[in-house]
Design a protein around this motif. Structure first.
Motif, PDB file in Angstrom:
ATOM      1  N   SER A 172       0.702  -1.291  -0.027  1.00 38.50           N
ATOM      2  CA  SER A 172      -0.025   0.060  -0.225  1.00 38.50           C
ATOM      3  C   SER A 172       0.904   1.186   0.084  1.00 38.50           C
ATOM      4  CB  SER A 172      -1.025  -0.085   1.059  1.00 38.50           C
ATOM      5  OG  SER A 172      -0.125   0.081   2.448  1.00 38.50           O
ATOM      6  N   GLN A 173       2.206   1.075   0.143  1.00 40.45           N
ATOM      7  CA  GLN A 173       2.927   2.493   0.135  1.00 40.45           C
ATOM      8  C   GLN A 173       4.189   2.323  -0.976  1.00 40.45           C
ATOM      9  OE1 GLN A 173       4.786   3.547   4.197  1.00 40.45           O
ATOM     10  NE2 GLN A 173       3.833   1.643   4.978  1.00 40.45           N
ATOM     11  N   TYR A 174       4.411   1.215  -1.551  1.00 41.57           N
ATOM     12  CA  TYR A 174       5.406   1.019  -2.596  1.00 41.57           C
ATOM     13  C   TYR A 174       4.899   0.273  -3.826  1.00 41.57           C
ATOM     14  CZ  TYR A 174       8.333   3.068   0.923  1.00 41.57           C
ATOM     15  OH  TYR A 174       8.985   3.815   2.100  1.00 41.57           O
ATOM     16  N   ARG A 175       5.258   0.676  -4.821  1.00 38.83           N
ATOM     17  CA  ARG A 175       5.339  -0.291  -6.155  1.00 38.83           C
ATOM     18  C   ARG A 175       6.504  -0.897  -6.488  1.00 38.83           C
ATOM     19  NH1 ARG A 175       2.983   3.261  -9.445  1.00 38.83           N
ATOM     20  NH2 ARG A 175       1.007   2.497  -8.992  1.00 38.83           N
ATOM     21  N   CYS A 176       6.644  -2.195  -6.844  1.00 38.88           N
ATOM     22  CA  CYS A 176       7.837  -2.395  -7.181  1.00 38.88           C
ATOM     23  C   CYS A 176       7.931  -2.923  -8.683  1.00 38.88           C
ATOM     24  CB  CYS A 176       7.914  -4.163  -6.335  1.00 38.88           C
ATOM     25  SG  CYS A 176       9.427  -4.933  -6.489  1.00 38.88           S
ATOM     26  N   GLY A 177       9.069  -2.693  -9.039  1.00 40.55           N
ATOM     27  CA  GLY A 177       9.273  -2.672 -10.631  1.00 40.55           C
ATOM     28  C   GLY A 177      10.112  -3.724 -11.050  1.00 40.55           C
ATOM     29  N   SER A 178      10.998  -3.326 -11.940  1.00 40.21           N
ATOM     30  CA  SER A 178      11.986  -4.356 -12.579  1.00 40.21           C
ATOM     31  C   SER A 178      13.048  -4.733 -11.716  1.00 40.21           C
ATOM     32  CB  SER A 178      12.409  -3.924 -14.122  1.00 40.21           C
ATOM     33  OG  SER A 178      13.105  -2.573 -13.962  1.00 40.21           O
ATOM     34  N   LEU A 179      13.821  -5.951 -12.045  1.00 41.70           N
ATOM     35  CA  LEU A 179      15.024  -6.296 -11.509  1.00 41.70           C
ATOM     36  C   LEU A 179      16.142  -5.437 -11.973  1.00 41.70           C
ATOM     37  CD1 LEU A 179      16.208  -8.432  -9.657  1.00 41.70           C
ATOM     38  CD2 LEU A 179      16.578  -9.742 -11.780  1.00 41.70           C
ATOM     39  N   PHE A 221      15.359  -4.567  -7.008  1.00 44.56           N
ATOM     40  CA  PHE A 221      14.411  -3.938  -7.855  1.00 44.56           C
ATOM     41  C   PHE A 221      14.292  -2.529  -7.847  1.00 44.56           C
ATOM     42  CE2 PHE A 221      13.093  -8.201  -6.355  1.00 44.56           C
ATOM     43  CZ  PHE A 221      12.955  -8.925  -7.592  1.00 44.56           C
ATOM     44  N   SER A 222      13.736  -2.059  -8.965  1.00 53.35           N
ATOM     45  CA  SER A 222      13.569  -0.664  -9.071  1.00 53.35           C
ATOM     46  C   SER A 222      12.020  -0.452  -8.392  1.00 53.35           C
ATOM     47  CB  SER A 222      13.116  -0.164 -10.358  1.00 53.35           C
ATOM     48  OG  SER A 222      12.238  -0.780 -11.092  1.00 53.35           O
ATOM     49  N   GLY A 223      11.703   0.526  -7.947  1.00 51.72           N
ATOM     50  CA  GLY A 223      10.465   0.939  -7.009  1.00 51.72           C
ATOM     51  C   GLY A 223      10.072   2.214  -7.002  1.00 51.72           C
ATOM     52  N   GLN A 224       8.892   2.559  -6.527  1.00 46.28           N
ATOM     53  CA  GLN A 224       7.996   3.824  -6.296  1.00 46.28           C
ATOM     54  C   GLN A 224       7.485   4.246  -5.351  1.00 46.28           C
ATOM     55  OE1 GLN A 224       5.226   5.134  -9.216  1.00 46.28           O
ATOM     56  NE2 GLN A 224       6.548   6.945  -9.670  1.00 46.28           N
ATOM     57  N   ARG A 225       7.663   5.021  -4.385  1.00 44.28           N
ATOM     58  CA  ARG A 225       6.914   5.464  -3.337  1.00 44.28           C
ATOM     59  C   ARG A 225       5.519   6.037  -3.875  1.00 44.28           C
ATOM     60  NH1 ARG A 225       9.845   8.360   1.406  1.00 44.28           N
ATOM     61  NH2 ARG A 225       9.906  10.241  -0.111  1.00 44.28           N
ATOM     62  N   LEU A 226       4.409   5.554  -3.345  1.00 41.68           N
ATOM     63  CA  LEU A 226       3.285   5.919  -4.128  1.00 41.68           C
ATOM     64  C   LEU A 226       2.886   7.265  -3.606  1.00 41.68           C
ATOM     65  CD1 LEU A 226       1.217   2.515  -3.720  1.00 41.68           C
ATOM     66  CD2 LEU A 226       2.502   3.559  -5.684  1.00 41.68           C
ATOM     67  N   SER A 227       3.180   7.680  -2.217  1.00 45.04           N
ATOM     68  CA  SER A 227       2.804   8.961  -1.600  1.00 45.04           C
ATOM     69  C   SER A 227       3.257  10.239  -2.573  1.00 45.04           C
ATOM     70  CB  SER A 227       3.004   9.062  -0.118  1.00 45.04           C
ATOM     71  OG  SER A 227       4.737   9.035  -0.043  1.00 45.04           O
ATOM     72  N   ASP A 228       4.515  10.160  -2.957  1.00 41.03           N
ATOM     73  CA  ASP A 228       4.804  11.298  -3.862  1.00 41.03           C
ATOM     74  C   ASP A 228       5.695  10.710  -5.135  1.00 41.03           C
ATOM     75  OD1 ASP A 228       7.217   9.813  -2.678  1.00 41.03           O
ATOM     76  OD2 ASP A 228       7.851  11.786  -1.318  1.00 41.03           O
ATOM     77  N   GLY A 229       5.757   9.460  -5.559  1.00 40.54           N
ATOM     78  CA  GLY A 229       6.158   9.248  -6.719  1.00 40.54           C
ATOM     79  C   GLY A 229       7.645   9.057  -6.482  1.00 40.54           C
ATOM     80  N   LEU A 230       8.486   9.225  -5.551  1.00 38.52           N
ATOM     81  CA  LEU A 230       9.873   9.292  -5.205  1.00 38.52           C
ATOM     82  C   LEU A 230      10.339   7.713  -5.833  1.00 38.52           C
ATOM     83  CD1 LEU A 230      12.480  10.247  -3.921  1.00 38.52           C
ATOM     84  CD2 LEU A 230      11.816   9.066  -2.023  1.00 38.52           C
ATOM     85  N   GLN A 231      11.346   7.717  -6.516  1.00 43.39           N
ATOM     86  CA  GLN A 231      12.156   6.451  -7.109  1.00 43.39           C
ATOM     87  C   GLN A 231      12.983   6.094  -6.004  1.00 43.39           C
ATOM     88  OE1 GLN A 231      11.180   5.249 -10.060  1.00 43.39           O
ATOM     89  NE2 GLN A 231       9.905   7.046 -10.056  1.00 43.39           N
ATOM     90  N   VAL A 232      12.466   4.866  -5.793  1.00 40.11           N
ATOM     91  CA  VAL A 232      13.361   3.878  -4.691  1.00 40.11           C
ATOM     92  C   VAL A 232      14.114   2.776  -5.318  1.00 40.11           C
ATOM     93  CG1 VAL A 232      12.217   5.107  -2.869  1.00 40.11           C
ATOM     94  CG2 VAL A 232      11.439   2.838  -3.882  1.00 40.11           C
ATOM     95  N   ALA A 233      14.895   2.055  -4.509  1.00 37.03           N
ATOM     96  CA  ALA A 233      15.546   0.733  -4.958  1.00 37.03           C
ATOM     97  C   ALA A 233      15.092  -0.138  -3.645  1.00 37.03           C
ATOM     98  CB  ALA A 233      17.079   0.511  -5.078  1.00 37.03           C
ATOM     99  N   ILE A 234      14.535  -1.298  -4.097  1.00 38.65           N
ATOM    100  CA  ILE A 234      13.708  -2.332  -2.988  1.00 38.65           C
ATOM    101  C   ILE A 234      14.778  -3.581  -3.170  1.00 38.65           C
ATOM    102  CG2 ILE A 234      11.722  -3.592  -2.560  1.00 38.65           C
ATOM    103  CD1 ILE A 234      10.287  -1.292  -3.977  1.00 38.65           C
TER     104      ILE A 234
END
Length: 316
Positions: free
Chosen positions: A38-45, A55-68
């Motif tokens: 509910s807080q992050y979206r997990c992307g590609s390896l 994996f690449s990822g994104q924080r849903l609240s503000d769109g911040l690009q993160v690594a997971i």
């Protein structure tokens, strides 16, 4: 699951800057929080290694690009008990949380959050600098680097490690793959504390780092101390940057501790590398010794002169 290594209990470390310092991390230490999905979206390896996948990822609240980073529980070698937690977590989480709680460092990757997910193990949410490339790929694409740029990278790594050691942590896997470069600013960050441990003055008898970066004492006696290990790996790293490849591939070469320079490198730079790669641990410099070495100081003076000239030209 917990019989592989000792479980270490972490105690709260008092922040030198005070509890109300605005520069303190907003790291989430609450045991009650929204689930990961509910807080992050997990992307590609992005990559995988001995301790997990990233994996690449994104924080849903503000769109911040993160690594997971995903860590499987059955691959964890060391566990820790955090303050306020009842179940153990991978040591990497405990180490990164400690660094976050004291404000972090510009040269060390920051952990933003972590989760335990049934069926997946542990998920670490890490900052993901834009335009970043690990130093291994940077050198592979561009070859050996000029000494001025090598010094810029190297100084940042050493200063970041001083911060890490000051907070009782040793990384234990310093290498080009664990350093990311911002290709626009040429700033670097140390990543991947999966081999890290609490810093101690006595010897270590376990090692999960990279063998070609390990020192002779580990090859010969399976024992080493934190600072000499770190300094040896820094010598390998600096050689790698200025020559385009690591100095040793086989155990016999590591034990001989005699780097052969394959490219033209200044005498000052060679002397620093040879000092870091001294066979006897007690003959190697400290991190402070490295920063005060003539090669380091000479490059710093040149950088300061260039900055002064740039500022003068801008004012004119």
């Amino acid at each position: 699951m917990l019989d592989k290594r000792v479980v270490v209990e972490f105690k709260e470390e008092e922040d030198e800057r005070g509890e109300n310092d605005p520069s303190r991390s907003s790291f989430n230490v609450s045991t009650v929080k929204e689930p990961f999905c509910s807080q992050y979206r997990c992307g590609s390896l992005l990559g995988s290694g001995g301790f997990g996948s990233v994996f690449s990822g994104q924080r849903l609240s503000d769109g911040l690009q993160v690594a997971i980073k995903e860590i499987c529980s059955d691959r964890v070698q060391q566990w820790a008990i955090l303050p306020g937690e009842t179940s153990p977590v991978p040591m990497e989480i405990a180490l990164l949380q400690r660094l976050s709680e004291v404000g972090g460092h510009v040269g060390v990757v920051r952990m933003l959050d972590w989760f335990h997910v049934e069926g997946r193990g542990f998920l670490l949410v890490l900052e993901r600098p834009p335009h970043s490339q690990d130093l291994f790929d940077f050198i592979t694409e561009r070859g050996a680097q000029p000494e001025r740029l090598a010094l810029r990278f190297f100084r940042q790594v050493v200063e970041a490690l001083r911060f890490v050691h000051a907070h009782s942590i040793v990384h234990r896997d310093i290498k080009d793959e664990n350093i990311v470069v911002d290709t626009r600013t040429l700033d670097v960050k140390i990543i991947d504390f999966g081999s890290g441990a609490q810093l101690k003055e006595t010897s270590y008898t376990e090692f999960e780092g990279t063998r070609v970066y390990s020192p002779p004492e580990w090859i010969l006696s399976q024992s080493y101390e934190a600072v000499p290990l770190t300094v040896w790996s820094l010598g390998v790293l600096l050689f790698d940057i200025v020559c385009g490849d690591i100095p040793f591939e086989r155990d016999q070469e590591i034990v001989q501790a005699t780097p052969i320079f394959t490219r033209r490198v200044s005498k000052e730079c060679q002397s620093l590398i040879r000092w870091c790669l001294s066979f006897r641990p007690e003959d190697r410099p400290s991190l402070e010794d490295i920063l005060s070495h003539p090669w380091m100081l000479g490059g710093q003076e040149e950088e300061e002169e260039e900055e002064e000239c740039s500022l003068s030209s801008q004012s004119l």
